[in-house]
Design an enzyme around this catalytic site. Structure first.
Site, PDB file in Angstrom:
ATOM      1  N   ASN A   6     -58.001  30.272  38.267  1.00 36.75           N
ATOM      2  CA  ASN A   6     -58.183  29.889  36.877  1.00 36.75           C
ATOM      3  C   ASN A   6     -57.598  28.499  36.626  1.00 36.75           C
ATOM      4  OD1 ASN A   6     -58.739  30.801  33.929  1.00 36.75           O
ATOM      5  ND2 ASN A   6     -56.636  30.045  33.848  1.00 36.75           N
ATOM      6  N   TYR A  33     -52.339  24.194  29.293  1.00 36.03           N
ATOM      7  CA  TYR A  33     -51.170  24.619  28.546  1.00 36.03           C
ATOM      8  C   TYR A  33     -50.134  23.497  28.581  1.00 36.03           C
ATOM      9  CZ  TYR A  33     -53.441  28.764  30.564  1.00 36.03           C
ATOM     10  OH  TYR A  33     -54.366  29.676  31.015  1.00 36.03           O
ATOM     11  N   ARG A  34     -49.309  23.442  27.587  1.00 34.77           N
ATOM     12  CA  ARG A  34     -48.292  22.401  27.569  1.00 34.77           C
ATOM     13  C   ARG A  34     -47.109  22.812  28.433  1.00 34.77           C
ATOM     14  NH1 ARG A  34     -46.826  24.444  21.876  1.00 34.77           N
ATOM     15  NH2 ARG A  34     -44.674  25.203  22.058  1.00 34.77           N
ATOM     16  N   TRP A  83     -47.644  29.276  27.354  1.00 35.26           N
ATOM     17  CA  TRP A  83     -49.007  29.771  27.228  1.00 35.26           C
ATOM     18  C   TRP A  83     -49.005  30.939  26.253  1.00 35.26           C
ATOM     19  CZ3 TRP A  83     -48.943  30.245  33.154  1.00 35.26           C
ATOM     20  CH2 TRP A  83     -47.933  31.122  33.554  1.00 35.26           C
ATOM     21  N   GLU A  90     -63.331  28.428  35.738  1.00 36.09           N
ATOM     22  CA  GLU A  90     -63.502  27.070  35.228  1.00 36.09           C
ATOM     23  C   GLU A  90     -63.974  26.123  36.313  1.00 36.09           C
ATOM     24  OE1 GLU A  90     -60.912  29.299  32.518  1.00 36.09           O
ATOM     25  OE2 GLU A  90     -60.894  28.992  34.687  1.00 36.09           O
ATOM     26  N   ASP A 143     -48.152  20.512  17.069  1.00 37.12           N
ATOM     27  CA  ASP A 143     -49.339  21.156  17.637  1.00 37.12           C
ATOM     28  C   ASP A 143     -50.628  20.742  16.940  1.00 37.12           C
ATOM     29  OD1 ASP A 143     -50.611  22.987  19.451  1.00 37.12           O
ATOM     30  OD2 ASP A 143     -48.800  24.212  19.359  1.00 37.12           O
TER      31      ASP A 143
END
Length: 676
Positions: A228, A232-233, A246, A292, A359
């Site tokens: 995958n 995510y940060r 996440w 992905e 964000d």
């Protein structure tokens, strides 16, 4: 599409889409301010005609990509806003309009059986390229591994990670106790004092990386099907430490839980750069079981080259600019830990109190417990560029990535919900707060069927507000959608209220990730839709200029009101500015009190919204943004049928715990993002 980030940068420069900045610029706040200003300016080139028709209000925005060649404290140039316009997104995806890509997907997911030998050959040609989109694995080192750092040679402070917003990483500033992360091994830097760390390195994040993980069940598979890529940060914690953030519904988090069950640290590879299709593929909400990597290969026209990571059992994009390898601690506890609560317990091993972070919602996401990443290798190209992004009040770069998903994924949504003719995710909704849906209505309460279908459809399930309109309404025209809601949505009869899961970043939800969703049935009513016995009548008239003036004048006379606005751009909506803002417990209940006072008298306005002092209420996009972000219907909606009216009011002011209403609490309320 472009084979690596350098070729994409060259193409942007040749197209007049790039600004090179040669002066020294600080990754701490300064680069973000440049990017934020640029993203809200006019783009040098407009995107395809379909992008303009699908987003007529904002298709012209995005500015240029920015390449900072000398960021302070790092030898790696910084690229930002590279995907921040329709034209640049179309370039990244092979100079194709989003709708053209969607059409290709539609033909693949709904193939018609061939009626002749000639058609069979045509179909074979159509599907043949799919045989080439799988990843291309090689045991040879990739370009991303020209330079390899392991052990003590790893120093993540040399990367120009951004502190995007002033309060990033400063959890004390948003009301949490000090010292929560003290004494965690590996935090900070042996050559950097605590004071210098706080000034220069606190709250710096990786924001545009593809996070590569696999499920623990595939740990011995040489070609793991669960591979995958998420986006995510990650927060900088130390010389070789990061925090992994996440959300619980993300695939990466599911993989982490599988390794946690096994009792082993989870291998992870953090990839920056690579083929120009990769950042979009990492954000794409694909059906379960579809990697992905396959989506990236489909967009790329051929498989993504992979090489073996140096210190973790994973495959990584060979043509990336940089790879950070490591292991995510699985002895960490789960998110949802609040040290202010008396029964919170200890932070626990393997975890850190991560955040806050400015964000995409336009607010800070509040801090929480997340696992630590222990970095085992850092590899990069000889002349690597560091790609990054900033999220915040829209439009930002992520807006155009999201609009690509809106259009490209439409055929897949149609396979689940064929009743949807078209849809639009308006900018003010920040993706999960609002969706406008166009249908061809065939039977009574058809709109309700569609609402519940959407609330059960993948990531669309987290949508907080749905506006369902007939096919005669341009779903991409905000004024047309709001006019349809005014004319055809009687609040007491035609707004569906549902308890359900919400985006975990919805700070207005009374409980983490759950609250009330609203569905506005703005379709023309037919016999059979007399809910609760309320008859079907003529469409409600759009308020006249005189009606609007009367409503504004009365609203301004109410104690605690600073201003009011009702424009023809938002038919039927009244925006009231209250003398209340963030963290003002002395003004608790003011929004609800103003609503009660307004609803005590008749008015032609159907939707009344009370907003905070700092909201630009005469900009209907800004007003709607704060409406969608700052209310939960279980606590903040007031329904009124007095004075021969049928209307609903929303208290969308910033709140404190003292604003509890209907036994629905107020959680930690974040400040809106600002450089002030």
């Amino acid at each position: 599409m472009y084979a690596d980030l350098h070729r994409f940068v060259d193409a942007l420069a040749q197209s007049g889409e790039l600004i090179r900045i040669n002066s020294a610029v600080d990754p701490v706040l300064e680069i973000t301010q440049y990017a934020d200003t640029e993203s809200k300016s006019a783009a040098p080139n407009i995107g395809s005609s379909s992008s303009q028709s699908n987003d007529p209000a904002f298709a012209h925005l995005g500015g240029k990509a920015l390449l900072f060649e000398h960021p302070i404290g790092s030898d790696f140039p910084v690229l930002i806003n590279a995907f921040g316009s329709y034209r640049r997104m179309e370039m990244a995806l092979g100079n194709r309009a989003f709708d053209d890509i969607a059409q290709t997907i539609a033909e693949l997911v709904k193939p018609e059986p061939p009626r002749s030998i000639a058609e069979a050959f045509t179909k074979a040609k159509q599907f043949f390229p799919l045989l080439k989109i799988g990843p291309k694995r090689s045991n040879k080192p990739g370009a991303c591994q020209q330079i390899v750092h392991t052990g003590d040679a790893i120093d993540l402070t040399k990367l120009p990670m951004l502190r995007c917003w002033p309060l990033d990483g400063d959890f004390e500033a948003v009301g949490y106790p000090t010292g929560i992360n003290d004494n965690i091994a590996g935090l900070g830097h042996p050559d950097i004092s605590d004071e210098e760390w706080n000034a220069k390195y606190r709250g710096r994040f990786i924001t545009l990386a593809g996070i590569h993980t696999i499920h623990a069940d595939d740990r011995n598979d040489p070609k793991p099907k669960s591979h995958n890529i998420g986006m995510y940060r990650l927060q900088l914690l130390g010389k070789n430490r990061l925090a992994m953030h996440w959300h619980m519904h993300h695939d990466g988090a599911a993989h982490w839980r599988s390794w946690k069950k096994l009792g082993q640290p989870m291998p992870v590879a953090i990839a920056l750069g690579g083929q120009s299709v990769l950042p979009y593929a990492a954000t794409c909400p694909l059906p379960p079981g579809i990697s992905e990597l396959l989506m990236a290969g489909f967009l790329n026209g051929k498989g993504i080259p992979l090489c073996r990571a140096k210190t973790v059992p994973l495959w990584v994009p060979a043509d990336a600019e940089m790879i950070i390898e490591g292991f995510v601690r699985t002895d960490a506890g789960f998110p949802g830990w609040d040290p202010r609560q008396p029964d919170a317990g200890e932070l626990g091993d393997g975890a850190v109190f991560e955040g806050p972070f400015g964000d995409h919602t336009g607010f800070y996401s509040m801090p929480d417990r997340y696992p630590i990443v222990e970095v085992s290798a850092f590899t990069h190209r000889n002349n690597a560029i560091y790609p990054t992004t900033v999220v915040g009040l829209p439009p930002q770069e992520d807006y155009f990535l999201g609009k690509a998903t809106e259009r490209i994924m439409r055929p897949l949504l149609a396979t689940i919900l064929p009743d949807i003719k078209d849809y639009h995710l308006p900018m003010y909704g920040a993706f999960h707060n609002v969706a406008n849906i166009q249908i061809t209505k065939h039977y009574p309460l058809h709109a309700r069927t569609v609402m519940h279908g959407i609330w059960g459809a993948g990531q669309m399930a987290w949508t907080k507000n749905l506006f369902i309109v007939d096919d005669a309404v341009d779903v991409h025209d905000l004024t047309a959608v709001l006019a349809a809601a005014c004319q055809h949505c009687m609040p007491s009869r035609d707004i569906e209220q549902v308890n359900g899961a919400l985006d975990i970043l919805d700070h207005a939800a009374p409980r983490l990730g759950s609250g009330i969703k609203l569905g506005f049935d703005a379709t023309k009513k037919v016999i059979g839709e007399e809910i609760n016995g309320q008859p079907i009548g003529d469409p409600y008239p759009v308020p006249t200029a005189e009606d609007r003036i009367q409503a504004v004048t009365f609203a301004k006379s109410i104690a605690g009101v600073l201003d009011a606005s009702a424009t023809d751009n938002a038919p039927g909506w009244l925006f009231i500015q209250a003398d209340k803002d963030h963290n003002e417990p002395q003004n608790a209940k003011l929004g609800a009190t103003i609503l009660q006072a307004f609803l005590a008298e008749p008015s032609a306005m159907r939707f009344i919204v009370v907003l905070g002092r700092s909201v630009a209420i005469h900009d209907h996009h800004a007003a709607l943004f704060h409406w969608a972000a700052n209310f939960d219907a279980s606590r903040d909606a007031q329904w009124d049928q007095s004075n021969n009216c049928d209307r609903v009011g929303f208290d969308a002011t910033p709140k404190t715990p003292e604003d509890t209403r209907n036994s629905q609490p107020v959680r930690a309320w974040p400040p809106v993002l600002s450089f002030d």
